[in-house]
Design a protein around this motif. Structure first.
Motif, PDB file in Angstrom:
ATOM      1  N   TYR A  35      14.892   3.988   5.775  1.00 45.77           N
ATOM      2  CA  TYR A  35      15.188   5.159   4.944  1.00 45.77           C
ATOM      3  C   TYR A  35      13.863   5.735   4.491  1.00 45.77           C
ATOM      4  N   GLN A  37      12.095   8.555   1.355  1.00 42.35           N
ATOM      5  CA  GLN A  37      12.289   9.480   0.254  1.00 42.35           C
ATOM      6  C   GLN A  37      11.053  10.353   0.129  1.00 42.35           C
ATOM      7  N   LYS A  42      16.245  13.293  -2.280  1.00 46.45           N
ATOM      8  CA  LYS A  42      17.116  12.123  -2.177  1.00 46.45           C
ATOM      9  C   LYS A  42      16.552  11.130  -1.161  1.00 46.45           C
ATOM     10  N   VAL A  43      16.910   9.892  -1.324  1.00 47.36           N
ATOM     11  CA  VAL A  43      16.656   8.897  -0.289  1.00 47.36           C
ATOM     12  C   VAL A  43      17.518   9.268   0.911  1.00 47.36           C
ATOM     13  N   PHE A  45      18.675   8.620   5.073  1.00 47.18           N
ATOM     14  CA  PHE A  45      18.821   7.674   6.173  1.00 47.18           C
ATOM     15  C   PHE A  45      18.033   8.147   7.390  1.00 47.18           C
ATOM     16  N   PHE A  91      11.333   3.120   3.321  1.00 41.62           N
ATOM     17  CA  PHE A  91      11.935   1.848   2.933  1.00 41.62           C
ATOM     18  C   PHE A  91      12.620   1.205   4.129  1.00 41.62           C
ATOM     19  N   PHE A 106      16.394  -4.250  -0.084  1.00 38.51           N
ATOM     20  CA  PHE A 106      15.352  -3.297   0.275  1.00 38.51           C
ATOM     21  C   PHE A 106      13.973  -3.936   0.153  1.00 38.51           C
ATOM     22  N   GLY A 107      13.056  -3.465   0.990  1.00 35.14           N
ATOM     23  CA  GLY A 107      11.653  -3.765   0.773  1.00 35.14           C
ATOM     24  C   GLY A 107      11.107  -2.859  -0.322  1.00 35.14           C
ATOM     25  N   SER A 108       9.875  -3.083  -0.703  1.00 39.13           N
ATOM     26  CA  SER A 108       9.279  -2.302  -1.790  1.00 39.13           C
ATOM     27  C   SER A 108       8.661  -0.998  -1.302  1.00 39.13           C
TER      28      SER A 108
END
Lengths: 115, 112
Positions: A35, A37, A42-43, A45, A91, A106-108
């Motif tokens: 994903y 942002q 918005k985040v 896909f 992400f 999720f990863g950071s």
């Protein structure tokens, strides 16, 4: 608690250069995602990956993007020729089963800055 | 095009206040609704995955409800604390590939 690891945390690249963003999902997870942002938006896909192939991709995920899981642990996102508009937080996420389960891990994130 | 909307966009409350936010999503072809808590410089953390109309879930002082027929979910925080300060994201889950469609988030700031 198991974590999704992303490297690097921040990458600055020149427009037109290739970048590879790396992710190590949780070992027993089966579904993998990217994903992004863009700041203030918005985040959104990008792509889902299951059983060593892309299961769905968005309109954003054009020929400039590719994913692979080369060694069964790493999950990479490659952008072949970066554009200014690719600047975003990217992400990686993974999940054991579908979206009715326990939620994504999720990863950071990797903050990509294209200059 | 599936659209998920959250309101308000931001919220400032005093410590001890209770608060709630709304997530609106398509009521047709519902599969799952996720809530995530996202603190600055950290990864989004899953709070709830809700699948059934009328679902109510609770985690400490945070709870959520789901109405799939009218396409909304509420997130409640009782007695807000400064550590609750974060962005709260809801996301509509697709059954086929697990894709999530996110709302824009509600950013909560709790003042001591």
């Amino acid at each position: 608690e198991p974590e999704v690891t992303q490297t690097p945390s921040h990458q600055v690249t020149q427009m037109g250069q290739e970048v590879i963003l790396r992710c190590v999902p949780i070992s027993n997870h089966l579904y993998f995602y990217w994903y992004r942002q863009i700041l203030g938006q918005k985040v959104e896909f990008l792509v889902s990956f299951y059983n060593n192939e892309i299961s769905e991709k968005s309109e954003i995920f054009d020929d400039q993007f590719s994913v692979e899981r080369p060694d069964g642990s790493n999950f990479t996102l490659k952008i072949r020729s970066t554009k200014l508009e690719d600047s975003a937080m990217y992400f990686c996420a993974s999940i054991v089963i579908g979206t009715r389960g326990s939620g994504y891990t999720f990863g950071s994130g990797t903050r990509l800055t294209v200059v | 095009i599936l659209n998920v909307e959250q309101s308000p966009q931001s919220l400032h409350v005093q410590e001890g206040d209770s608060t709630n936010f709304t997530c609106s999503f398509p009521s047709s072809n519902f599969y799952a609704l996720h809530w995530y808590r996202w603190e600055t410089a950290k990864s989004p953390e899953a709070l709830f995955v809700m699948t059934l109309n009328g679902d109510e879930k609770k985690k400490g002082r945070i709870s959520a409800t789901l109405n799939t027929k009218e396409g909304y979910s509420y997130l409640y925080i009782k007695g807000s604390q400064p550590e609750d300060s974060a962005t709260y994201l809801c996301a509509f889950g697709s059954g086929n590939t697990g894709k999530l469609i996110f709302g824009q988030g509600t950013t909560l700031q709790v003042k001591p």
